[in-house]
Motif scaffolding. Structure first.
Motif, PDB file in Angstrom:
ATOM      1  N   VAL A   2      -3.943  -7.988  -2.956  1.00 58.69           N
ATOM      2  CA  VAL A   2      -3.273  -7.639  -2.423  1.00 58.69           C
ATOM      3  C   VAL A   2      -2.226  -8.606  -2.799  1.00 58.69           C
ATOM      4  N   SER A  25       2.236  -5.847  -2.255  1.00 68.19           N
ATOM      5  CA  SER A  25       2.062  -5.182  -3.297  1.00 68.19           C
ATOM      6  C   SER A  25       0.510  -5.123  -3.722  1.00 68.19           C
ATOM      7  N   GLY A  26       0.023  -4.172  -4.736  1.00 66.57           N
ATOM      8  CA  GLY A  26      -1.458  -3.934  -5.178  1.00 66.57           C
ATOM      9  C   GLY A  26      -2.540  -2.487  -4.644  1.00 66.57           C
ATOM     10  N   ARG A  27      -1.413  -3.315  -3.302  1.00 65.29           N
ATOM     11  CA  ARG A  27      -2.280  -2.083  -2.252  1.00 65.29           C
ATOM     12  C   ARG A  27      -2.111  -1.926  -1.331  1.00 65.29           C
ATOM     13  N   SER A  28      -2.391  -1.089  -0.800  1.00 64.25           N
ATOM     14  CA  SER A  28      -1.735  -0.666   0.746  1.00 64.25           C
ATOM     15  C   SER A  28      -2.134  -1.630   1.964  1.00 64.25           C
ATOM     16  N   ASN A  77       4.981  -1.266   2.696  1.00 60.63           N
ATOM     17  CA  ASN A  77       4.246  -1.621   2.832  1.00 60.63           C
ATOM     18  C   ASN A  77       4.399  -2.827   3.016  1.00 60.63           C
TER      19      ASN A  77
END
Length: 122
Positions: A2, A25-28, A77
């Motif tokens: 993340v 960003s990158g994952r939830s 997010n």
């Protein structure tokens, strides 16, 4: 992995307001506890506020209770820290962080942003 990016810092007058944002960003972020911490010059990093993964629970350090509000939008997010009635002692670099445990201990947080400077002038 993340990546967290804070924004919204700057210069405010005492009694004024700022709204900090933390975008991931990158994952939830939806399964993470989100925390805000701050570090003033010459001082250790301190806990400011945390919010549970679903937003149902929030906790604040005593010095900001009634003035700061932490929130999150899992669909976007993002997490936010609304800071009202700012005081000169709120001047610090503010960091957002993501972790798995609902705790104040910064060592338990996994992901950190780069920080955003908040300066409150008298």
């Amino acid at each position: 992995q993340v990546q967290l990016v804070e924004s919204g810092g700057g210069l405010a007058q005492a009694g004024g307001s700022l709204r900090l944002s933390c975008r991931a960003s990158g994952r939830s972020l939806s399964t993470y506890v989100m925390g805000w911490f701050r570090q003033a010059p010459g001082k250790e990093r301190e806990f400011v506020a945390i919010i549970s993964w679903d937003g149902a629970m929030t906790t604040y350090v005593d010095s900001v209770k009634g003035r700061f509000t932490i929130s999150r939008d899992n669909a976007e997010n993002t997490a936010h820290l609304q800071m009202n009635s700012l005081k000169t002692e709120d001047t610090a670099v503010y960091y957002c962080a993501a972790g798995l445990a609902y705790v104040r201990d910064s060592a338990k947080y996994i992901y950190w942003g780069q920080g955003t400077q908040v300066t409150v002038a008298s």
